[in-house]
Write a protein that holds these residues in place. Structure first.
Motif, short mmCIF file in Angstrom:
data_model
loop_
_atom_site.label_atom_id
_atom_site.label_comp_id
_atom_site.label_asym_id
_atom_site.label_seq_id
_atom_site.Cartn_x
_atom_site.Cartn_y
_atom_site.Cartn_z
N PHE A 201 49.55 38.39 17.04
CA PHE A 201 48.33 38.97 17.58
C PHE A 201 47.43 39.49 16.46
O PHE A 201 46.21 39.31 16.50
N MET A 202 48.02 40.15 15.48
CA MET A 202 47.23 40.74 14.39
C MET A 202 46.82 39.71 13.34
O MET A 202 46.00 40.03 12.48
N ASN A 203 47.33 38.52 13.40
CA ASN A 203 46.97 37.48 12.44
C ASN A 203 45.47 37.19 12.54
O ASN A 203 44.96 36.88 13.61
N GLY A 204 44.76 37.30 11.42
CA GLY A 204 43.31 37.05 11.40
C GLY A 204 42.47 38.27 11.72
O GLY A 204 41.26 38.20 11.76
N ARG A 205 43.11 39.40 11.97
CA ARG A 205 42.37 40.63 12.27
C ARG A 205 42.36 41.52 11.03
O ARG A 205 43.16 41.37 10.13
N TYR A 206 41.43 42.48 11.01
CA TYR A 206 41.20 43.29 9.80
C TYR A 206 42.33 44.25 9.51
O TYR A 206 42.78 44.38 8.40
N GLY A 207 42.79 45.00 10.48
CA GLY A 207 43.90 45.94 10.26
C GLY A 207 43.40 47.30 9.80
O GLY A 207 42.22 47.62 9.87
N ALA A 208 44.32 48.11 9.31
CA ALA A 208 44.01 49.49 8.91
C ALA A 208 43.59 49.54 7.45
O ALA A 208 44.09 48.79 6.62
N ASP A 209 42.66 50.44 7.15
CA ASP A 209 42.23 50.71 5.77
C ASP A 209 41.99 52.21 5.62
O ASP A 209 42.33 52.99 6.51
N GLN A 210 41.42 52.62 4.51
CA GLN A 210 41.23 54.05 4.25
C GLN A 210 40.28 54.69 5.26
O GLN A 210 40.50 55.82 5.69
N LEU A 211 39.21 53.98 5.63
CA LEU A 211 38.27 54.53 6.60
C LEU A 211 38.95 54.70 7.96
O LEU A 211 38.74 55.71 8.64
N TYR B 16 40.02 51.71 16.59
CA TYR B 16 40.71 50.52 17.10
C TYR B 16 39.82 49.29 17.05
O TYR B 16 40.30 48.19 16.77
N PHE B 17 38.53 49.46 17.32
CA PHE B 17 37.60 48.35 17.20
C PHE B 17 37.63 47.77 15.79
O PHE B 17 37.68 46.56 15.59
N ARG B 18 37.61 48.67 14.78
CA ARG B 18 37.63 48.22 13.39
C ARG B 18 38.96 47.51 13.06
O ARG B 18 38.98 46.51 12.37
N MET B 19 40.06 48.06 13.56
CA MET B 19 41.37 47.48 13.24
C MET B 19 41.55 46.09 13.85
O MET B 19 42.15 45.22 13.24
N PHE B 20 41.05 45.89 15.06
CA PHE B 20 41.24 44.61 15.74
C PHE B 20 40.11 43.61 15.50
O PHE B 20 40.13 42.50 16.02
N TYR C 153 35.95 40.27 8.73
CA TYR C 153 36.46 40.86 7.49
C TYR C 153 35.34 41.41 6.62
O TYR C 153 35.44 42.50 6.07
N ALA C 154 34.26 40.63 6.46
CA ALA C 154 33.19 41.00 5.53
C ALA C 154 32.53 42.32 5.94
O ALA C 154 32.33 43.21 5.09
N LYS C 155 32.22 42.46 7.20
CA LYS C 155 31.54 43.67 7.66
C LYS C 155 32.45 44.89 7.57
O LYS C 155 32.03 45.96 7.13
#
Length: 131
Positions: free
Chosen positions: A8-18, A53-57, A61-63
């Protein structure tokens, strides 16, 4: 189950510092809401959690990467400013820091030398100050 989540998470952005910062803000809002009972804190926590959650899913990638980079630049500026203030406070014990009246260059002069003539290293303007 783990494999399904990874697919499911393949190709999604995931978690970062923000995203981690946003989760921290959400947690703080929820804890404050427990003690103060302000509905606005609860709503703010839900909005921040939804954005996180919107950002994680997200698949963009670029944005998301650009958003994270802006956040990191702001954090770096704040840390740099506090670092400068800490450095200035540590040096104030042993040095006076004066600005050149001509060009504004900061000049560090040792304390306890009496009245001295200072020459600016940048513009060669001379002025007198008490150290």
């Amino acid at each position: 189950m783990k494999r399904r989540f990874m697919e499911f998470m393949n190709g999604r952005y995931g978690a970062d510092q923000l995203s981690k910062f946003m989760l921290g803000v959400c947690l703080v809002c929820l804890v404050l809401n427990i003690f103060t009972r302000y509905r606005i804190l609860y709503l703010l926590a839900l909005v921040v959690l939804g954005l996180c959650y919107f950002r994680m899913f997200s698949r963009n990638y670029a944005k998301r990467s650009a958003e994270n980079q802006k956040y990191l630049n702001m954090v770096w500026k704040v840390k740099a400013r506090f670092g400068q203030m800490k450095n200035h406070a540590q040096q104030s014990k042993d040095f006076h820091i004066y600005k050149c009246p001509s060009c504004g260059q900061k000049i560090r002069i040792p304390r306890g030398k009496g009245k001295i003539r200072i020459t600016c290293p940048k513009c060669r303007h001379e002025f007198e100050k008490k150290s």
